[in-house]
Enzyme design. Structure first.
Site, mmCIF file in Angstrom:
data_model
loop_
_atom_site.group_PDB
_atom_site.id
_atom_site.type_symbol
_atom_site.label_atom_id
_atom_site.label_comp_id
_atom_site.label_asym_id
_atom_site.label_seq_id
_atom_site.Cartn_x
_atom_site.Cartn_y
_atom_site.Cartn_z
ATOM 1 N N LYS A 198 -24.937 10.251 -80.345
ATOM 2 C CA LYS A 198 -24.986 11.378 -81.009
ATOM 3 C C LYS A 198 -26.482 12.032 -80.827
ATOM 4 C CE LYS A 198 -20.786 11.391 -82.429
ATOM 5 N NZ LYS A 198 -20.251 10.393 -81.854
HETATM 6 C C1 LIG Z 1 -18.829 10.021 -81.523
HETATM 7 C C2 LIG Z 1 -18.947 8.765 -80.762
HETATM 8 C C3 LIG Z 1 -17.655 8.660 -79.955
HETATM 9 C C4 LIG Z 1 -16.710 9.644 -79.630
HETATM 10 O O1 LIG Z 1 -17.496 11.033 -78.812
HETATM 11 P P1 LIG Z 1 -16.701 12.122 -78.882
HETATM 12 O O2 LIG Z 1 -17.628 13.335 -78.355
HETATM 13 O O3 LIG Z 1 -16.364 12.509 -80.316
HETATM 14 O O4 LIG Z 1 -15.313 12.325 -78.206
HETATM 15 C C5 LIG Z 1 -17.545 7.181 -79.160
HETATM 16 N N1 LIG Z 1 -18.545 6.542 -79.460
HETATM 17 C C6 LIG Z 1 -19.487 6.282 -80.410
HETATM 18 C C7 LIG Z 1 -20.537 5.518 -80.636
HETATM 19 C C8 LIG Z 1 -19.661 7.692 -81.264
HETATM 20 O O5 LIG Z 1 -20.502 7.923 -82.234
#
Ligand SMILES: *Cc1c(COP(=O)(O)O)cnc(C)c1O
Length: 495
Positions: free
Chosen positions: A113
């Site tokens: 993120k």
């Molecule tokens: C948010 C997240 C995901 C999923 O990503 P999306 O964009 O919501 O599909 C997968 N792995 C981790 C560690 C995340 O923080």
């Protein structure tokens, strides 16, 4: 370049408007009117650039109301070694000739993120200036664990902003919770919701569509915005790392320019993998995008059958950031694949909200299948993958990344497709110590921060500094609310 709403193509706004607003007033998501394509020779040039330069190059193709010098300034601040523990920013780690991991967790909160949320505050605050908005902005976030911390870290002490994060009380790991509740900054708030992620997300969506509340907040000088992956400013920075990974594989002589590769992506809200789809549409040579889910396998079923059905049991798994039954960004894919059919999208989304399910046409289903493959792993399989990857390859991966790697292996076995593949690695294993320790056969009877030391001791893999330093932090936020009390919390936060 203009952006229009997936639910109404008559709505056309500038990039700054799309980023400032987050969500279109009709409930649709903003998408670029045309996807720019990489010109001949662009990939070759990108191969010679740093991550920051690649980011400027790619983002400027979408943001013609931002100057190159603005974007250069933001990128230099967002992707620097102040926040990231490697100058490569998003390095590719190879465990064999055909299997590579794109490590997106070298930022300040140790999950992917950060790749977007280190950038979003710059894009958002300057978008607000560009559209002449004089109100301050309050970012509301519903988080399944990682977004919340990354958004807090991105927006902490950013002038003209406040940020309030809601997380599901029992849906996040100890470390994730502590990362959020110990967040510093004078403009931040964190609150637990008694429910799961969908409850938190639904609560926040309700707030966004509450006209009366918006008017009340406007009187107080506040506007609301979102840092969830429905915001274009979140999605755009994610396109960069797909292209960057490709260039890195060219530079390491694993592929030649033009070779197609697979990406396998651990998926929740469909933001990450959608960015991969956009990269492909821009001209990145991609064979398959493999959508990996945990036991909440609503997307696996959708890609297999064409029916999206959220009426199913919700599972709390060891990969909590993927515990999602309504993947918001899928709407953008459907919009693109249907040839920008806003009427059809409205119909599907209405069905989703009324009946919890919809079925796409055969054409759309087939078009999706020509690009995407899908699969899922349950918790036992996921732990097994962590164990094997560590014992056989001496490479420690987190639970989300392990879901993706497990799905890639299943995909390879069932299709025989041995195309060079990149597993998108979305979190440091140290964010999910308890599950990772138990996966490698350790009996876990402690919890919280002690596990970081234990995992380090057991594996010899150094823990990221931001997590090691958590033991020096104090908890600042202990509030929790019922799922129907989010509005009161917002009013109180902005009083
Ligand atoms: C948010 C997240 C995901 C999923 O990503 P999306 O964009 O919501 O599909 C997968 N792995 C981790 C560690 C995340 O923080």
């Amino acid at each position: 370049m203009k952006y229009f709403s997936t639910r109404d193509t008559d709505i056309r706004v500038s990039a700054a408007n799309a980023i400032a607003k987050g969500l279109s007033a009709d409930g649709g998501l903003y998408v670029p009117e045309v996807l720019p394509t990489l010109p001949d020779g662009a990939l070759k040039n990108l191969c010679g650039m740093s991550y920051m330069q690649r980011a400027v190059y790619v983002m400027s193709m979408f943001l013609d109301d931002f100057t190159t010098s603005e974007l250069t300034n933001y990128t230099n601040r967002a992707y620097s070694t102040v926040g990231f523990d490697t100058p490569d920013i998003a390095p590719v780690y190879s465990i064999d000739d055909t299997t590579h991991f794109l490590e997106l967790w070298h930022g300040p909160t140790c999950a992917f993120k950060d790749m977007a949320l280190q950038m979003l505050p710059y894009l958002l605050t300057s978008s607000l200036k560009k559209i002449g908005e004089d109100k301050d902005v309050c970012i509301l976030v519903a988080t399944s664990g990682d977004t919340g911390k990354a958004a807090l870290e991105g927006f902490a002490d950013v002038e003209g902003t406040k940020i309030l994060v809601f997380y599901p009380q029992d849906g996040v790991s100890d470390i994730q919770k502590l990362q959020m509740t110990s967040q510093s900054g004078s403009n931040v708030g964190v609150c637990a919701v008694k429910g799961n992620f969908d409850d938190a997300q639904t609560g926040v969506k309700t707030i966004f569509s509450d006209e009366l509340l918006r008017n009340e907040l406007a009187k107080r000088g506040w506007m609301l915005s979102s840092a969830n992956s429905i915001n274009w400013g979140r999605l755009l920075p994610q396109i960069v790392y797909y292209i960057s990974a490709y260039c890195d594989l060219v530079n390491s002589n694993n592929i030649s320019i033009g070779d197609k590769i697979n990406f396998c992506v651990p998926t929740g809200n469909f933001g990450d993998i959608l960015a991969g789809y956009y990269a492909m549409k821009m001209g990145l040579p991609v064979n398959k995008l493999i959508c990996a889910s945990n036991m909440n396998d609503v997307l696996t079923d959708f890609i297999d059958t064409g029916t999206y059905d959220r009426n199913r049991e919700f599972f709390t798994t060891i990969s909590p950031s993927m515990d999602i039954l309504v993947s918001s960004n899928l709407e953008r894919l459907l919009f693109d694949i249907s040839g920008y059919d806003d009427v059809l999208i409205r119909e599907y989304m209405l069905k989703l909200s009324n009946e919890g399910r919809y079925t796409v046409s055969d054409d759309i289903k087939d078009a999706i299948k020509s690009v995407f493959a899908a699969g899922y792993c349950d918790d036992d399989e996921t732990k097994n993958v962590i164990n094997r990857t560590f014992s056989e390859k001496n490479y420690l991966i987190d639970t989300h990344t392990a879901v993706a790697y497990g799905v890639l292996e299943k995909y390879r076995n069932s299709t025989g497709d041995n195309t060079i593949s990149v597993v998108v690695s979305t979190a440091s294993p140290y964010k999910f110590c308890d599950s990772v320790l138990s996966a490698i056969g350790e009996h876990v009877d402690e919890h919280g921060l002690a596990l970081i030391d234990l995992l380090e001791h057991r594996t010899g893999v150094p823990a990221p500094m931001p997590l090691k330093n958590l033991n020096k932090k104090v908890v600042r936020f202990t509030d929790s609310v019922e799922r129907n009390q989010l509005t009161e919390k917002v009013l109180d936060f902005l009083k």
